[in-house]
Design an enzyme around this catalytic site. Structure first.
Site, PDB file in Angstrom:
ATOM      1  N   GLY A   1       6.317 -36.632  -5.587  1.00  0.00           N
ATOM      2  CA  GLY A   1       6.286 -35.715  -6.721  1.00  0.00           C
ATOM      3  C   GLY A   1       7.606 -35.027  -7.005  1.00  0.00           C
ATOM      4  O   GLY A   1       8.546 -35.078  -6.215  1.00  0.00           O
TER       5      GLY A   1
ATOM      6  N   CYS B   1      13.718 -42.457   2.358  1.00  0.00           N
ATOM      7  CA  CYS B   1      13.859 -41.988   0.979  1.00  0.00           C
ATOM      8  C   CYS B   1      13.381 -43.040  -0.017  1.00  0.00           C
ATOM      9  O   CYS B   1      13.807 -44.195   0.023  1.00  0.00           O
ATOM     10  CB  CYS B   1      15.328 -41.657   0.716  1.00  0.00           C
ATOM     11  SG  CYS B   1      15.665 -41.074  -0.955  1.00  0.00           S
TER      12      CYS B   1
ATOM     13  N   GLU C   1       1.340 -38.281   1.113  1.00  0.00           N
ATOM     14  CA  GLU C   1       2.030 -38.578   2.357  1.00  0.00           C
ATOM     15  C   GLU C   1       3.022 -37.476   2.681  1.00  0.00           C
ATOM     16  O   GLU C   1       3.606 -36.858   1.790  1.00  0.00           O
ATOM     17  CB  GLU C   1       2.729 -39.940   2.282  1.00  0.00           C
ATOM     18  CG  GLU C   1       1.733 -41.088   2.266  1.00  0.00           C
ATOM     19  CD  GLU C   1       2.377 -42.454   2.370  1.00  0.00           C
ATOM     20  OE1 GLU C   1       1.706 -43.357   2.904  1.00  0.00           O
ATOM     21  OE2 GLU C   1       3.524 -42.632   1.921  1.00  0.00           O
TER      22      GLU C   1
END
EC number: 2.1.1.192
Length: 347
Positions: free
Chosen positions: A161, A334, A94
């Site tokens: 990641g 977030c 994403e």
């Protein structure tokens, strides 16, 4: 013949390959980069200022591999746009376009999933698959720019990641973003975010580049950080802060710290004072982020607690702001990437 993704190549390597392996003239590199990175043309046949023979050589040796847009969601609140992108091996990542009054930001991923498993973050709950290649990282930005028909001038490595666990590919993408013949983004408009890999933070300092570093801290003590960030067992708070001191000594740049505020866990005035003590004379900027919907069920503090935390930092000489929430209604804020994908898979 197996073709190479041309997006994996930095400028000098691409020019060398075109010249020495394909016999193309040097200036052709500039033309090809202009088509890809400025005009967002992703097939060689459409590069009309190249000869037919040169276009054939390029097609025989290269591909321009752009992730396929599987799904796009647009926030009804602020226009934030989240993309689900499919890679050649059918894995998905994403990426997000975020709009602010003064700028537009692309938030891109560096890994399929994440190995760090922070309890407040949805990405880590999906597991870790692999690092992204240089071209797969750059391709996210190009895919979103083409869809939006716009040039994005700010890039943050804050998607899925841990960027510093894919160090070489991330650094290579920054070279591509920054190069005047490629994306031509100012280095100061590029930010790498990390959960805190001390050795790699120091290596970022050795690069002596102008891009920005942001460290996800989220707690002032090891006792607290251990509970929400498993990586803290390997790299405790003090070690992370020391690496930031070394980074700052090398670069003379301020370090940004991200701090997620969790109700009843790390949001007290005492926590803020511990943070002040931890930073000491380190020059910092603190982004306070009231926690978003998350797999652990953590809740936001009240506005009163958020303001008190902010005031305590500021009164003690720490530059700090509460970061504006963007895209929460589409799980693009977030810690939320892959949230909906996980929910749909578990139905």
């Amino acid at each position: 013949m197996q073709t190479k993704n041309i997006l994996d190549f930095e400028y000098s390597d691409l020019q060398s390959y075109l010249l020495n392996e394909l016999g193309l003239e040097k200036f052709r590199t500039d033309q090809i980069c202009d088509w890809i990175y400025k005009k967002r043309v992703f097939d060689f046949e459409s590069m009309t200022n190249l000869s037919k023979d040169d276009r054939q050589k390029l097609s025989d040796n290269f591909k321009i591999s752009i992730p396929h847009i599987v799904k796009k969601e647009v926030s009804k609140i602020d226009g934030t746009t989240k993309y689900l992108l499919e890679l050649e091996d059918k894995n998905t990542v994403e990426a997000v376009i975020i709009y602010y009054p003064s700028r537009t930001i692309a938030c891109i991923s560096t890994q399929v999933g994440c190995p760090l498993k922070c309890s407040f973050c949805s990405t880590g709950q999906s597991g870790y698959v692999r690092n992204l290649s240089t071209g797969e990282i750059i391709g996210q930005l190009l895919a979103m720019e083409k869809d939006k028909e716009m040039d994005v001038k700010n890039v943050v490595y804050m998607g899925m990641g841990e960027p510093l666990l894919n160090f070489n590919n991330v650094v290579q993408t920054i070279e591509i973003l920054n190069h005047p013949k490629m994306k031509k983004l100012g280095a100061r408009h590029i930010t790498i975010s990390t959960a805190g890999i001390p050795q790699k933070i120091e290596e970022v300092g050795d690069l002596n580049k102008e891009f920005r570093l942001s460290v996800s801290l989220h707690a002032p003590t090891n006792l607290q950080r251990d509970q929400i960030m498993p990586i803290n067992h390997k790299y405790p708070v003090e070690q992370v802060i020391q690496s930031c001191r070394i980074y700052q000594k090398k670069t003379k740049k301020r370090v940004t710290f991200e701090y997620i505020l969790i109700k009843g866990f790390n949001d007290s005035k005492e926590d803020a004072l511990k943070l002040v003590e931890l930073f000491g004379d380190l020059k910092v900027m603190v982004n306070l982020i009231p926690v978003n919907e998350n797999p652990a069920g953590f809740e936001k503090p009240s506005k009163r607690f958020i303001q008190a935390f902010l005031d305590t930092l500021v009164k003690n000489g720490i530059d700090a702001v509460v970061r504006a929430e963007k895209g929460s209604d589409i799980s693009a804020a977030c810690g939320q990437l892959r949230t909906r994908e996980l929910k749909e898979a578990n139905r």
